[in-house]
Design a protein around this motif. Sequence first.
Motif: not given
Length: 194
Positions: A19-22, A36-46, A48-57
Amino acid sequence: MLTLWIAISWLSGSLMFSYWLGLMARHNLGTIGDGNPGGVNLYKAAGFRWGLTGIALDFLKGYLPVAILLGSGTIEGMAIVPIAAAPVLGHATTPFLKFKGGKAIAVTFGVWSALTQFEISLVYAVTLAVLLLIVRGIKGGSSSSRSDAAQILFGMLIVLGYMLARHFPRELLWCWLAIFSVLVYSHRREFRKE
Ligand SMILES: O=P(O)(O)OC[C@H](O)CO
């Protein structure tokens, strides 16, 4: 002391990295996809790199507290159960989003990776991949939040079957029950929709 470790594990889980990375990428994940404040929506919004970073964290906030406490010998036996459930509950009930957290899938993978040296995470990932292929075969590629949630929970039931068949220790079966209960809670909205 156990209470302090549980609180630290819960706090770790409550850190909403995706969420914060978003927000850093100038996106509010609450308005993306299913919200959902998760990595998949971060990937959709921003991307691959952002999404992968969010999922990793989000994975690491579950993995690290459990791995550190288990590795140091600080906790053992049934004390593992609240420690394992705490990061998952922290994500689902985070005070940083007014106690309305996320689905807690990434953090669940992190906790199970620490508990079983990645074994259950691997079993769960393969299970979810097979379920996805089956559902896509039946529904012809279309998907829904409810269908996704059903796969997440049904996949966990298959994991339980694996754990029973492999005679996993009692405390890990209780971990399964605690984490499964949180996942049912964190996916409750998906079964109310549609
Ligand atoms: O379960 P979360 O909240 O970590 O999110 C992970 C994925 O984005 C779920 O779709």
